[in-house]
Design a protein around this motif. Structure first.
Motif, PDB file in Angstrom:
ATOM      1  N   MET A 147       0.885  -1.310  -0.136  1.00 37.32           N
ATOM      2  CA  MET A 147      -0.116   0.180  -0.011  1.00 37.32           C
ATOM      3  C   MET A 147       0.943   1.032  -0.213  1.00 37.32           C
ATOM      4  SD  MET A 147      -3.127   1.378   2.347  1.00 37.32           S
ATOM      5  CE  MET A 147      -3.930  -0.680   2.944  1.00 37.32           C
ATOM      6  N   THR A 148       0.562   2.172  -0.738  1.00 38.11           N
ATOM      7  CA  THR A 148       1.366   3.315  -0.810  1.00 38.11           C
ATOM      8  C   THR A 148       1.301   4.263   0.198  1.00 38.11           C
ATOM      9  OG1 THR A 148      -0.412   4.740  -1.967  1.00 38.11           O
ATOM     10  CG2 THR A 148       1.311   3.453  -3.407  1.00 38.11           C
ATOM     11  N   THR A 149       1.952   5.137   0.623  1.00 34.91           N
ATOM     12  CA  THR A 149       1.914   5.722   1.686  1.00 34.91           C
ATOM     13  C   THR A 149       0.619   6.854   1.640  1.00 34.91           C
ATOM     14  OG1 THR A 149       4.190   6.168   1.607  1.00 34.91           O
ATOM     15  CG2 THR A 149       2.980   7.862   3.074  1.00 34.91           C
ATOM     16  N   ILE A 150       0.309   7.261   0.526  1.00 38.99           N
ATOM     17  CA  ILE A 150      -0.878   8.211   0.410  1.00 38.99           C
ATOM     18  C   ILE A 150      -2.175   7.298   0.965  1.00 38.99           C
ATOM     19  CG2 ILE A 150      -2.461   9.491  -1.248  1.00 38.99           C
ATOM     20  CD1 ILE A 150       0.252  10.195  -2.799  1.00 38.99           C
ATOM     21  N   LYS A 151      -2.286   6.179   0.228  1.00 36.50           N
ATOM     22  CA  LYS A 151      -3.426   5.145   0.536  1.00 36.50           C
ATOM     23  C   LYS A 151      -3.301   5.137   2.321  1.00 36.50           C
ATOM     24  CE  LYS A 151      -4.291   2.770  -3.452  1.00 36.50           C
ATOM     25  NZ  LYS A 151      -4.409   1.395  -4.045  1.00 36.50           N
ATOM     26  N   ILE A 152      -2.207   4.828   2.813  1.00 34.75           N
ATOM     27  CA  ILE A 152      -2.284   4.662   4.235  1.00 34.75           C
ATOM     28  C   ILE A 152      -2.591   5.734   4.983  1.00 34.75           C
ATOM     29  CG2 ILE A 152      -0.593   4.323   6.175  1.00 34.75           C
ATOM     30  CD1 ILE A 152       1.114   2.458   4.067  1.00 34.75           C
ATOM     31  N   ILE A 153      -2.228   6.992   4.416  1.00 33.10           N
ATOM     32  CA  ILE A 153      -2.579   8.166   5.210  1.00 33.10           C
ATOM     33  C   ILE A 153      -3.981   8.325   5.089  1.00 33.10           C
ATOM     34  CG2 ILE A 153      -2.503  10.785   4.898  1.00 33.10           C
ATOM     35  CD1 ILE A 153       0.491  10.493   4.281  1.00 33.10           C
ATOM     36  N   ALA A 154      -4.932   8.249   3.827  1.00 31.83           N
ATOM     37  CA  ALA A 154      -6.047   8.641   3.458  1.00 31.83           C
ATOM     38  C   ALA A 154      -7.015   7.261   4.470  1.00 31.83           C
ATOM     39  CB  ALA A 154      -6.502   8.231   2.174  1.00 31.83           C
ATOM     40  N   VAL A 155      -6.603   6.254   4.671  1.00 37.89           N
ATOM     41  CA  VAL A 155      -7.349   5.258   5.483  1.00 37.89           C
ATOM     42  C   VAL A 155      -7.008   5.587   6.657  1.00 37.89           C
ATOM     43  CG1 VAL A 155      -7.483   2.857   5.872  1.00 37.89           C
ATOM     44  CG2 VAL A 155      -7.152   3.311   3.639  1.00 37.89           C
ATOM     45  N   SER A 156      -6.099   5.925   7.047  1.00 39.67           N
ATOM     46  CA  SER A 156      -5.782   6.312   8.598  1.00 39.67           C
ATOM     47  C   SER A 156      -6.915   7.461   8.898  1.00 39.67           C
ATOM     48  CB  SER A 156      -4.401   6.735   8.909  1.00 39.67           C
ATOM     49  OG  SER A 156      -3.563   5.648   8.501  1.00 39.67           O
ATOM     50  N   PHE A 157      -6.832   8.605   7.948  1.00 40.62           N
ATOM     51  CA  PHE A 157      -7.542   9.789   8.211  1.00 40.62           C
ATOM     52  C   PHE A 157      -9.063   9.377   8.291  1.00 40.62           C
ATOM     53  CE2 PHE A 157     -10.048  12.945   6.267  1.00 40.62           C
ATOM     54  CZ  PHE A 157     -10.130  14.156   7.495  1.00 40.62           C
ATOM     55  N   LEU A 158      -9.532   8.268   7.309  1.00 40.35           N
ATOM     56  CA  LEU A 158     -10.852   8.023   7.219  1.00 40.35           C
ATOM     57  C   LEU A 158     -11.155   7.178   8.504  1.00 40.35           C
ATOM     58  CD1 LEU A 158     -11.428   7.011   3.429  1.00 40.35           C
ATOM     59  CD2 LEU A 158     -12.669   8.795   4.951  1.00 40.35           C
ATOM     60  N   GLY A 159     -10.291   6.394   9.016  1.00 41.91           N
ATOM     61  CA  GLY A 159     -10.463   5.717  10.193  1.00 41.91           C
ATOM     62  C   GLY A 159     -10.630   6.400  11.471  1.00 41.91           C
ATOM     63  N   ILE A 160      -9.897   7.458  11.496  1.00 43.30           N
ATOM     64  CA  ILE A 160      -9.912   8.339  12.757  1.00 43.30           C
ATOM     65  C   ILE A 160     -11.276   9.391  12.763  1.00 43.30           C
ATOM     66  CG2 ILE A 160      -8.984  10.296  13.891  1.00 43.30           C
ATOM     67  CD1 ILE A 160      -5.975   9.149  13.044  1.00 43.30           C
ATOM     68  N   ALA A 161     -11.523   9.734  11.451  1.00 45.03           N
ATOM     69  CA  ALA A 161     -12.676  10.714  11.454  1.00 45.03           C
ATOM     70  C   ALA A 161     -13.937   9.882  11.515  1.00 45.03           C
ATOM     71  CB  ALA A 161     -12.631  11.129   9.925  1.00 45.03           C
ATOM     72  N   SER A 162     -13.942   8.530  10.969  1.00 42.56           N
ATOM     73  CA  SER A 162     -15.091   7.696  11.423  1.00 42.56           C
ATOM     74  C   SER A 162     -15.419   7.475  12.860  1.00 42.56           C
ATOM     75  CB  SER A 162     -14.877   6.481  10.638  1.00 42.56           C
ATOM     76  OG  SER A 162     -14.833   6.560   9.171  1.00 42.56           O
ATOM     77  N   GLY A 163     -14.165   7.216  13.290  1.00 46.13           N
ATOM     78  CA  GLY A 163     -14.190   6.775  14.769  1.00 46.13           C
ATOM     79  C   GLY A 163     -14.601   8.136  15.741  1.00 46.13           C
ATOM     80  N   LEU A 164     -14.194   9.039  15.337  1.00 45.02           N
ATOM     81  CA  LEU A 164     -14.775  10.535  16.159  1.00 45.02           C
ATOM     82  C   LEU A 164     -15.973  10.747  15.799  1.00 45.02           C
ATOM     83  CD1 LEU A 164     -11.682  12.836  15.339  1.00 45.02           C
ATOM     84  CD2 LEU A 164     -12.304  11.833  17.475  1.00 45.02           C
ATOM     85  N   ALA A 165     -16.467  10.347  14.676  1.00 45.32           N
ATOM     86  CA  ALA A 165     -18.005  10.498  14.347  1.00 45.32           C
ATOM     87  C   ALA A 165     -18.763   9.605  15.117  1.00 45.32           C
ATOM     88  CB  ALA A 165     -18.262  10.596  12.923  1.00 45.32           C
ATOM     89  N   VAL A 166     -18.464   8.598  15.239  1.00 45.90           N
ATOM     90  CA  VAL A 166     -19.215   7.496  15.874  1.00 45.90           C
ATOM     91  C   VAL A 166     -19.201   7.568  17.304  1.00 45.90           C
ATOM     92  CG1 VAL A 166     -19.422   4.963  16.233  1.00 45.90           C
ATOM     93  CG2 VAL A 166     -19.284   5.738  13.842  1.00 45.90           C
ATOM     94  N   GLY A 167     -18.139   7.878  17.770  1.00 46.87           N
ATOM     95  CA  GLY A 167     -17.805   8.200  19.331  1.00 46.87           C
ATOM     96  C   GLY A 167     -18.588   9.284  19.568  1.00 46.87           C
ATOM     97  N   SER A 168     -18.496  10.404  18.815  1.00 46.07           N
ATOM     98  CA  SER A 168     -19.280  11.697  19.295  1.00 46.07           C
ATOM     99  C   SER A 168     -20.729  11.362  19.261  1.00 46.07           C
ATOM    100  CB  SER A 168     -18.930  12.801  18.419  1.00 46.07           C
ATOM    101  OG  SER A 168     -17.515  12.880  18.561  1.00 46.07           O
ATOM    102  N   GLY A 169     -21.138  10.748  18.326  1.00 47.84           N
ATOM    103  CA  GLY A 169     -22.660  10.342  18.425  1.00 47.84           C
ATOM    104  C   GLY A 169     -22.901   9.519  19.530  1.00 47.84           C
TER     105      GLY A 169
END
Length: 141
Positions: free
Chosen positions: A1-23
């Protein structure tokens, strides 16, 4: 996996976790689930134990979803797990009936008066797109 994909998936994972946790926190806070539960069971002095049970349950759920645990447990223990899961789902369903009163307030705040269907469809389509993304990206690869 390229670095950009790793960063994108990491960002999506953190953002999703924050959204679900906040909800989840907003859901518990707005509905006052824990204080109401302590009132109904007449166990107000145990409110901190209830709060810690929610925190430990959420963390256990996160760990279980990140790993693929195999539980070697006695089959009759599944009855207890099923009953506690049913109690949770029942309480969640009862709380959600109260949450439905929040949607008309939200519609007025974001000035979509008379067009609540737009908000509901946005929620539904977001859930569908998110589910398809998870299924197509994470399950097939």
């Amino acid at each position: 996996m390229t670095t950009i994909k790793i960063i994108a998936v990491s960002f999506l994972g953190i953002a999703s976790g924050l959204a679900v946790g906040s909800g989840f926190v907003a859901f518990l806070t707005v509905l006052g689930v824990i204080p109401r539960l302590t009132q109904l069971t007449k166990t107000m002095k145990m409110i901190q134990q209830y709060e810690w049970a929610v925190v430990i349950g959420a963390l256990t759920g996160v760990v279980a979803s990140l790993r693929d645990p195999v539980l070697h447990i006695w089959p009759y223990t599944l009855i207890l797990l099923g009953v506690t899961g049913g109690i949770f789902v029942g309480m969640l369903a009862a709380a959600l009936t109260e949450v439905l009163n929040v949607l008309p307030i939200l519609v007025k705040r974001i000035r979509l008066d008379g067009e609540i269907i737009i908000l509901i469809m946005a929620i539904v389509l977001g859930k569908i797109v998110g589910s398809l993304f998870q299924w197509l990206y994470f399950v097939d690869h």
